[in-house]
Motif scaffolding. Structure first.
Motif, mmCIF file in Angstrom:
data_model
loop_
_atom_site.group_PDB
_atom_site.id
_atom_site.type_symbol
_atom_site.label_atom_id
_atom_site.label_comp_id
_atom_site.label_asym_id
_atom_site.label_seq_id
_atom_site.Cartn_x
_atom_site.Cartn_y
_atom_site.Cartn_z
ATOM 1 N N MET A 1 0.809 -1.223 0.000
ATOM 2 C CA MET A 1 0.000 0.000 0.000
ATOM 3 C C MET A 1 0.840 1.271 0.000
ATOM 4 S SD MET A 1 -2.986 0.900 2.748
ATOM 5 C CE MET A 1 -4.151 2.242 2.517
ATOM 6 N N LEU A 2 1.957 1.267 0.727
ATOM 7 C CA LEU A 2 2.757 2.486 0.889
ATOM 8 C C LEU A 2 3.259 3.075 -0.428
ATOM 9 C CD1 LEU A 2 4.696 1.689 4.175
ATOM 10 C CD2 LEU A 2 3.067 3.571 3.819
ATOM 11 N N PRO A 3 3.639 2.270 -1.436
ATOM 12 C CA PRO A 3 4.047 2.896 -2.705
ATOM 13 C C PRO A 3 2.955 3.767 -3.339
ATOM 14 C CG PRO A 3 4.761 0.618 -2.640
ATOM 15 C CD PRO A 3 3.863 0.817 -1.449
ATOM 16 N N HIS A 4 1.693 3.491 -2.995
ATOM 17 C CA HIS A 4 0.580 4.278 -3.526
ATOM 18 C C HIS A 4 0.249 5.478 -2.636
ATOM 19 C CE1 HIS A 4 -0.101 1.074 -6.403
ATOM 20 N NE2 HIS A 4 -0.112 0.213 -5.413
ATOM 21 N N LEU A 5 0.910 5.570 -1.490
ATOM 22 C CA LEU A 5 0.642 6.632 -0.517
ATOM 23 C C LEU A 5 1.756 7.680 -0.434
ATOM 24 C CD1 LEU A 5 -0.733 4.543 2.501
ATOM 25 C CD2 LEU A 5 -1.949 6.420 1.377
ATOM 26 N N ARG A 6 3.001 7.246 -0.581
ATOM 27 C CA ARG A 6 4.135 8.130 -0.306
ATOM 28 C C ARG A 6 4.085 9.395 -1.152
ATOM 29 N NH1 ARG A 6 7.278 3.041 -0.125
ATOM 30 N NH2 ARG A 6 7.670 2.596 2.089
ATOM 31 N N GLY A 7 4.262 10.527 -0.465
ATOM 32 C CA GLY A 7 4.333 11.809 -1.159
ATOM 33 C C GLY A 7 2.994 12.380 -1.585
ATOM 34 N N ARG A 8 1.894 11.759 -1.182
ATOM 35 C CA ARG A 8 0.579 12.230 -1.629
ATOM 36 C C ARG A 8 -0.218 12.839 -0.469
ATOM 37 N NH1 ARG A 8 -0.344 10.319 -6.734
ATOM 38 N NH2 ARG A 8 0.935 8.531 -7.345
ATOM 39 N N PRO A 9 -0.743 14.040 -0.637
ATOM 40 C CA PRO A 9 -1.650 14.598 0.368
ATOM 41 C C PRO A 9 -2.870 13.689 0.524
ATOM 42 C CG PRO A 9 -0.992 16.264 -1.238
ATOM 43 C CD PRO A 9 -0.547 14.955 -1.784
ATOM 44 N N LEU A 10 -3.383 13.626 1.743
ATOM 45 C CA LEU A 10 -4.508 12.742 2.040
ATOM 46 C C LEU A 10 -5.720 13.499 2.550
ATOM 47 C CD1 LEU A 10 -2.740 9.807 3.931
ATOM 48 C CD2 LEU A 10 -3.486 9.846 1.539
ATOM 49 N N MET A 11 -6.880 12.914 2.302
ATOM 50 C CA MET A 11 -8.092 13.236 3.047
ATOM 51 C C MET A 11 -8.465 11.971 3.805
ATOM 52 S SD MET A 11 -11.786 14.705 1.812
ATOM 53 C CE MET A 11 -12.177 13.312 0.738
ATOM 54 N N LEU A 12 -8.663 12.104 5.106
ATOM 55 C CA LEU A 12 -8.905 10.960 5.978
ATOM 56 C C LEU A 12 -10.395 10.842 6.285
ATOM 57 C CD1 LEU A 12 -6.007 11.659 8.495
ATOM 58 C CD2 LEU A 12 -5.925 10.242 6.429
ATOM 59 N N GLU A 13 -10.921 9.631 6.094
ATOM 60 C CA GLU A 13 -12.321 9.357 6.423
ATOM 61 C C GLU A 13 -12.351 8.640 7.768
ATOM 62 O OE1 GLU A 13 -16.038 6.692 4.729
ATOM 63 O OE2 GLU A 13 -14.485 7.378 3.326
ATOM 64 N N ARG A 14 -12.753 9.374 8.813
ATOM 65 C CA ARG A 14 -12.664 8.871 10.176
ATOM 66 C C ARG A 14 -14.034 8.486 10.728
ATOM 67 N NH1 ARG A 14 -10.079 12.954 13.882
ATOM 68 N NH2 ARG A 14 -10.124 11.149 15.262
#
Length: 309
Positions: free
Chosen positions: A52-65
């Motif tokens: 999963m991390l290769p698809h996450l690194r360096g990308r701004p996120l919106m978190l659904e909590r």
């Protein structure tokens, strides 16, 4: 200590992260769906992190909590709270009336911490912080009129054939909800307006060829029983669900990459994989380096213009 109050120290890479209320039920069971706790969710994200991390690194996120689980209130979080640890990466980006300090998940410790915060689903930008105005992903969201996966499968085949004609690599992902995402890797040279205009051109071409089955109408009332080819995620500050993220639905379904051959599997639907088996699917490497084959859109744009006459 009451049920749900247990705290656990979780090793995550080079850090140890405190996870509170590990026995808290986030996904209640019933009606054929299995029950899952926060501890189960942490265990899943730790296991899937390498994929999963290769698809996450360096990308701004919106978190659904969902602090009280999927049956409780939902919070969509863009700004990073001040109490988050200083070792979590942040990026401050402009918006219309100021700035937003987004969380960026660069490592497994951050992923575990966000899970402790009941961030069930992670939504990512299609660009990275180093070239924030130039996306390196293009996403088509195949959204059926009803919960009809046959309609989704048919649209995916048509879209895949058109992208092949345009000589663009593409990948499939279940959304964990109702449809599929078709993802095209880009070289981060075109800006968001150019990418969205191209995506809209592709969608319009497909909808014009199959007007009884497909539509690009943004308003639900204008779609009828046709599948919606949604390209609205291809814009600045818009997001798409991250590969291998969990969706806030009964049974904890997962947005899961698959091969184009996998589209023919009789048991496939948008919620085919859950936190119980998504890691097994990840280990098959369904995208097999495809995201490293980014393209510029110039040649494909000329081919599309020739097709449209």
């Amino acid at each position: 200590m009451t049920d749900g109050d247990a705290t656990k120290q979780v090793r995550a890479g080079r850090r140890t992260v405190e996870v509170k209320r590990v026995d808290k039920v986030l996904f209640p069971g019933g009606s054929g769906a299995k029950e899952y706790t926060k501890g189960d969710l942490v265990a899943y994200y730790r296991s899937v992190a390498p994929f999963m991390l290769p698809h996450l690194r360096g990308r701004p996120l919106m978190l659904e909590r969902h602090p009280d689980g999927i049956d409780g209130p939902r919070f969509m979080q863009k700004n990073t709270p001040e109490h988050y640890p200083d070792w979590i990466t942040r990026v401050e980006l402009p918006k219309e009336d100021g700035t937003v300090c987004h969380t960026v998940c660069d490592d497994i410790a951050t992923l575990v911490y966000l899970t402790d915060q009941a961030s069930l689903t992670l939504h990512r930008w299609l660009s990275r912080t180093g070239s924030i105005d130039r996306p390196d992903r293009l996403v088509f969201d195949l959204d059926p009129a009803e919960d009809d996966f046959g309609q989704v499968r048919e649209a995916a085949v048509l879209l895949g054939e058109l992208l092949d004609t345009l000589k663009l690599p593409s990948a499939l992902m279940t959304t964990g909800s109702r449809g599929l995402h078709v993802v095209v890797p880009l070289k981060a040279q075109d800006d968001f307006d150019e990418v969205r205009a191209f995506a809209r051109g592709v969608a319009d071409t497909l909808a014009d060829a199959h007007p009884d089955r497909l539509t690009t109408a943004a308003r639900k009332k204008d779609r009828g029983d046709r599948l919606y080819l949604d390209v609205q995620r291809n814009a600045y500050a818009q997001t798409a669900v991250v590969p291998y993220t969990v969706r806030a639905k009964p049974g904890a379904p997962v947005a899961t990459p698959l091969t184009w051959d996998g589209l023919d599997a009789p048991d496939l639907d948008a919620r085919r994989w859950t936190i119980a088996d998504a890691v097994d699917q990840a280990r098959t490497d369904p995208w097999a380096g495809l995201m490293g084959r980014g393209r510029t859109l110039g040649p494909a744009r000329r081919r599309l213009e020739a097709l449209r006459g």
